[in-house]
Design an enzyme around this catalytic site. Structure first.
Site, short mmCIF file in Angstrom:
data_model
loop_
_atom_site.label_atom_id
_atom_site.label_comp_id
_atom_site.label_asym_id
_atom_site.label_seq_id
_atom_site.Cartn_x
_atom_site.Cartn_y
_atom_site.Cartn_z
N GLY A 45 107.37 -3.31 28.58
CA GLY A 45 107.27 -4.55 29.20
C GLY A 45 108.44 -5.54 28.66
O GLY A 45 108.89 -5.16 27.76
N ARG A 54 81.31 -10.64 19.09
CA ARG A 54 82.28 -9.35 18.99
C ARG A 54 82.78 -9.50 17.65
O ARG A 54 83.12 -10.69 17.26
CB ARG A 54 83.42 -9.18 20.02
N ASP A 57 104.13 11.80 30.97
CA ASP A 57 102.25 11.58 30.91
C ASP A 57 101.91 12.28 29.80
O ASP A 57 102.37 13.45 29.81
CB ASP A 57 101.95 12.22 32.18
N PHE A 68 100.04 -2.65 24.24
CA PHE A 68 99.70 -3.60 23.44
C PHE A 68 99.66 -3.24 22.00
O PHE A 68 100.43 -3.57 21.06
CB PHE A 68 98.44 -4.35 23.79
N ILE A 69 98.74 -2.29 21.33
CA ILE A 69 98.52 -1.99 20.02
C ILE A 69 99.71 -1.20 19.67
O ILE A 69 100.36 -1.06 18.46
CB ILE A 69 97.30 -1.30 19.84
N ALA A 72 97.71 6.67 23.56
CA ALA A 72 97.54 6.72 25.17
C ALA A 72 96.45 7.13 25.67
O ALA A 72 95.66 8.06 25.32
CB ALA A 72 98.66 8.07 25.53
N ALA A 73 95.94 5.99 26.58
CA ALA A 73 94.32 6.04 27.23
C ALA A 73 94.49 4.95 28.26
O ALA A 73 95.35 4.08 28.34
CB ALA A 73 93.76 5.66 26.10
N TYR A 112 84.34 6.23 28.93
CA TYR A 112 85.49 6.00 27.93
C TYR A 112 84.82 6.34 26.78
O TYR A 112 85.64 6.79 25.93
CB TYR A 112 85.64 4.27 28.32
N ASP A 167 105.35 7.33 26.73
CA ASP A 167 104.29 6.52 27.49
C ASP A 167 104.72 6.55 28.77
O ASP A 167 105.62 6.73 29.57
CB ASP A 167 104.54 4.98 27.09
N1 LIG Z 1 92.44 -2.90 22.66
C1 LIG Z 1 91.35 -3.07 22.20
O1 LIG Z 1 90.49 -3.88 21.64
C2 LIG Z 1 90.95 -1.51 21.73
C3 LIG Z 1 89.55 -1.21 20.94
C4 LIG Z 1 89.45 0.06 20.69
C5 LIG Z 1 90.24 1.17 21.03
N2 LIG Z 1 91.28 0.85 21.49
C6 LIG Z 1 92.36 1.95 21.87
O2 LIG Z 1 93.61 1.79 21.17
C7 LIG Z 1 94.73 2.32 22.14
C8 LIG Z 1 95.70 1.18 22.75
O3 LIG Z 1 94.88 0.22 23.53
P1 LIG Z 1 95.63 -0.88 23.86
O4 LIG Z 1 94.59 -2.04 23.97
O5 LIG Z 1 97.08 -1.21 23.33
O6 LIG Z 1 95.96 -0.58 25.48
P2 LIG Z 1 97.07 -0.51 26.30
O7 LIG Z 1 96.57 -0.36 27.56
O8 LIG Z 1 97.79 -1.75 26.16
O9 LIG Z 1 97.74 0.93 25.86
C9 LIG Z 1 97.60 1.92 26.07
C10 LIG Z 1 98.94 2.89 26.57
O10 LIG Z 1 98.92 3.94 26.80
C11 LIG Z 1 99.59 4.23 28.06
N3 LIG Z 1 99.12 5.23 28.90
C12 LIG Z 1 97.82 5.31 29.81
N4 LIG Z 1 97.70 6.76 30.34
C13 LIG Z 1 98.79 7.40 30.00
C14 LIG Z 1 99.10 8.71 30.17
N5 LIG Z 1 98.36 9.74 30.94
N6 LIG Z 1 100.21 9.02 29.42
C15 LIG Z 1 101.08 8.51 28.50
N7 LIG Z 1 100.60 6.97 28.37
C16 LIG Z 1 99.64 6.60 28.93
C17 LIG Z 1 99.81 3.00 28.94
O11 LIG Z 1 100.74 2.95 29.77
C18 LIG Z 1 99.92 1.96 27.91
O12 LIG Z 1 101.01 1.83 27.35
C19 LIG Z 1 93.59 2.94 23.53
O13 LIG Z 1 93.66 4.48 22.99
C20 LIG Z 1 92.49 2.26 23.55
O14 LIG Z 1 91.45 3.14 23.92
C21 LIG Z 1 91.76 -0.46 22.08
#
Ligand SMILES: NC(=O)c1ccc[n+]([C@@H]2O[C@H](COP(=O)([O-])OP(=O)(O)OC[C@H]3O[C@@H](n4cnc5c(N)ncnc54)[C@H](O)[C@@H]3O)[C@@H](O)[C@H]2O)c1
Length: 309
Positions: free
Chosen positions: A36, A208, A51, A11-12, A73-74, A141, A31
């Site tokens: 998508g 929030r 990974d 997403f981000i 990535a998370a 987390y 990734d």
């Molecule tokens: N969405 C929020 O509100 C929010 C808030 C605080 C922090 N974050 C952080 O921002 C980042 C992005 O979050 P997001 O909301 O876009 O989530 P998301 O799940 O859309 O994106 C995370 C991406 O990481 C990839 N990923 C997961 N495990 C992996 C691995 N082992 N190797 C490679 N890629 C891997 C996933 O496939 C995914 O594309 C994350 O680190 C998240 O913790 C998000």
């Protein structure tokens, strides 16, 4: 300038990739998931299905020699981290070490890390929470993200790899899935579009700090381009309640929504907002998308997406 974006099909990450591409960066994405169907990868952007917590990732970064790594990535979910703490730690902590070793070997100048409000836990301080508040996570987390932040500090001191730690509030916008941290706007919008009842946990008074994803992408670029190492909240500082969200979605949808009020979820923090002042002072960042406008764009995107699938 060359950049690697880990988690770049998410997403981000996908919004950061779009902005980097518009800003004429040469970009490679790492990734575990392919892009998508809702996102067209910009021409020239390389996507490596990999990974982050593996030697291949480290080697890729070392040999690509990026100027900056945006590390996203998370397994971005508090709930998932409670059920799968090992996988959460492997991805976030081992992943950070792979990124940092790759950055060290590849002579990368900076790592911009997507951290979270979850590192603060549930502090008994006035809202909005500032960066000087003691981090005290209450979930795996939050704990793994905080550990990863410490590795960044260690690598800056040992190897002069600079860092920007960005602690996001609740991010929302187009391309957000309906699971994960802060997905309530996506969940409510999708339910409204599909004519389903909205499930409201608690009395609607939970708040929030919602920040629009394109503002977050802009903050990442500003943080990358600023020299030195720092920790910043990326937030609006304003609170929006679930009740207000439902009102806004009703206005955008143009009809009354059916809401079922359910029991409050255990552990759900009542109020949350992060102080945005340091980001303004430090990197000149201010979130400029008002919640009503961002929500309208998100709703419109969700409507197109639901019609498409
Ligand atoms: N969405 C929020 O509100 C929010 C808030 C605080 C922090 N974050 C952080 O921002 C980042 C992005 O979050 P997001 O909301 O876009 O989530 P998301 O799940 O859309 O994106 C995370 C991406 O990481 C990839 N990923 C997961 N495990 C992996 C691995 N082992 N190797 C490679 N890629 C891997 C996933 O496939 C995914 O594309 C994350 O680190 C998240 O913790 C998000």
């Amino acid at each position: 300038m060359k950049a690697v974006v880990t988690g770049g099909t998410g997403f981000i990450g996908s919004h950061i990739v779009d902005l980097l591409h518009q800003s004429e960066y040469e970009v490679a994405v790492i990734d575990i998931q392919p892009p998508g169907a809702y996102w067209e990868v910009p021409a020239g952007v390389m996507v490596e299905k990999m990974d982050v917590a593996t030697p291949e990732c480290e080697e890729f970064i070392a040999s690509y020699h990026p100027d900056v790594v945006f590390h996203l990535a998370a397994r971005a979910s508090v709930t998932d981290s409670i059920h799968n703490p090992h996988e959460d730690a492997r991805t976030t902590i081992d992943g950070m070490l792979r990124v940092l070793e790759g950055a060290r070997k590849g002579k990368t100048k900076k790592v911009v890390f997507s951290s979270t409000a979850a590192v603060y836990g549930n502090p008994s301080v006035a809202i909005p929470i500032s960066e000087s508040t003691t981090a005290d996570p209450i979930s795996p987390y939050g704990a793994s993200k905080l550990a990863a932040e410490y590795y960044l500090r260690v690598y800056r001191d040992l190897y002069q790899v600079d860092y920007s730690i960005l602690r996001y509030a609740n991010v929302y916008g187009p391309r957000q899935g309906i699971s994960g941290e802060g997905g309530v706007i996506a969940i409510f919008s999708k339910a409204a579009i599909e004519g389903r009842t909205l499930r409201l946990f608690g009395d609607g008074g939970h708040t929030r700090d919602y920040i629009y994803v394109r503002d977050v992408a802009r903050a990442n670029l500003l943080a990358a381009e600023k020299t030195g190492s720092f920790v910043l909240n990326i937030s609006t500082g304003s609170e929006t309640s679930n009740r207000e969200l439902i009102e806004y979605i009703q206005e955008v949808a143009g009809h009354t929504l059916e809401v079922s009020q359910e029991a409050e979820r255990p552990g759900d923090i009542r109020r949350s907002a992060l102080a945005p002042g340091s980001a303004l002072y430090g990197i000149g960042f201010r979130a400029d998308t008002a919640i009503r406008a961002g929500l309208e764009e998100t709703y419109r995107w969700m409507k197109d997406w639901v019609a498409h699938v």
